[in-house]
Design a protein around this motif. Structure first.
Motif, short mmCIF file in Angstrom:
data_model
loop_
_atom_site.label_atom_id
_atom_site.label_comp_id
_atom_site.label_asym_id
_atom_site.label_seq_id
_atom_site.Cartn_x
_atom_site.Cartn_y
_atom_site.Cartn_z
N MET A 1 -11.50 -5.97 4.48
CA MET A 1 -12.78 -5.32 4.70
C MET A 1 -12.69 -4.32 5.85
O MET A 1 -13.24 -3.24 5.77
CB MET A 1 -13.83 -6.40 4.96
CG MET A 1 -15.20 -5.86 5.23
SD MET A 1 -15.87 -5.14 3.72
CE MET A 1 -17.39 -4.56 4.29
N LYS A 2 -11.98 -4.72 6.90
CA LYS A 2 -11.89 -3.86 8.07
C LYS A 2 -11.14 -2.57 7.74
O LYS A 2 -11.55 -1.49 8.15
CB LYS A 2 -11.17 -4.60 9.20
CG LYS A 2 -11.20 -3.88 10.51
CD LYS A 2 -10.61 -4.73 11.61
CE LYS A 2 -10.65 -4.03 12.93
NZ LYS A 2 -10.11 -4.84 14.00
N LYS A 3 -10.05 -2.66 6.96
CA LYS A 3 -9.29 -1.47 6.58
C LYS A 3 -10.13 -0.56 5.69
O LYS A 3 -10.05 0.67 5.80
CB LYS A 3 -8.00 -1.86 5.86
CG LYS A 3 -6.95 -2.43 6.77
CD LYS A 3 -5.67 -2.68 6.03
CE LYS A 3 -4.63 -3.25 6.97
NZ LYS A 3 -3.35 -3.46 6.31
N THR A 4 -10.92 -1.13 4.82
CA THR A 4 -11.78 -0.33 3.95
C THR A 4 -12.78 0.46 4.77
O THR A 4 -13.00 1.65 4.50
CB THR A 4 -12.53 -1.25 2.95
OG1 THR A 4 -11.58 -2.02 2.23
CG2 THR A 4 -13.36 -0.44 1.99
N MET A 5 -13.38 -0.16 5.76
CA MET A 5 -14.34 0.53 6.62
C MET A 5 -13.67 1.66 7.39
O MET A 5 -14.25 2.74 7.56
CB MET A 5 -15.00 -0.44 7.59
CG MET A 5 -15.97 -1.39 6.94
SD MET A 5 -17.33 -0.54 6.13
CE MET A 5 -18.16 0.18 7.51
N ILE A 6 -12.45 1.44 7.84
CA ILE A 6 -11.72 2.47 8.58
C ILE A 6 -11.47 3.68 7.67
O ILE A 6 -11.67 4.82 8.08
CB ILE A 6 -10.41 1.91 9.15
CG1 ILE A 6 -10.71 0.92 10.27
CG2 ILE A 6 -9.49 3.03 9.64
CD1 ILE A 6 -9.52 0.17 10.79
N TRP A 7 -11.06 3.43 6.43
CA TRP A 7 -10.80 4.52 5.50
C TRP A 7 -12.09 5.28 5.17
O TRP A 7 -12.09 6.51 5.06
CB TRP A 7 -10.13 4.01 4.22
CG TRP A 7 -8.67 3.78 4.41
CD1 TRP A 7 -8.04 2.58 4.48
CD2 TRP A 7 -7.67 4.77 4.62
NE1 TRP A 7 -6.70 2.76 4.70
CE2 TRP A 7 -6.44 4.10 4.79
CE3 TRP A 7 -7.68 6.15 4.68
CZ2 TRP A 7 -5.25 4.77 5.00
CZ3 TRP A 7 -6.48 6.82 4.89
CH2 TRP A 7 -5.29 6.14 5.05
N ILE A 8 -13.18 4.56 5.00
CA ILE A 8 -14.45 5.21 4.71
C ILE A 8 -14.87 6.11 5.86
O ILE A 8 -15.27 7.26 5.67
CB ILE A 8 -15.54 4.17 4.38
CG1 ILE A 8 -15.24 3.51 3.03
CG2 ILE A 8 -16.93 4.80 4.37
CD1 ILE A 8 -16.12 2.31 2.72
#
Length: 70
Positions: A1-8
């Protein structure tokens, strides 16, 4: 989830660069890469991160000038 937020967040931030000149994009990219490199090399120190970002921004800004001279 954290990596997804960073990419977004990264995609949103980069979409704001569409109106920049090539020189400004190079400076921003250099500052980002320099900031990460400075943080990694100094173990996350604020001074290393800011210093790396400043140096990277200057180098990135100069890349456009160096390429045009060739």
């Amino acid at each position: 989830m954290k990596k997804t937020m960073i990419w977004i967040l990264l995609v949103i931030m980069m979409s704001g660069c569409s109106g920049l000149s090539t020189r400004q994009k190079n400076a921003a990219t250099g500052a980002a890469v320099g900031g990460v490199a400075g943080a990694v090399l100094t173990g996350g120190s604020s001074f290393g991160t800011v210093g790396g970002a400043a140096i990277g921004g200057v180098i990135g800004h100069g890349v456009d000038s160096a390429v045009k001279r060739k």
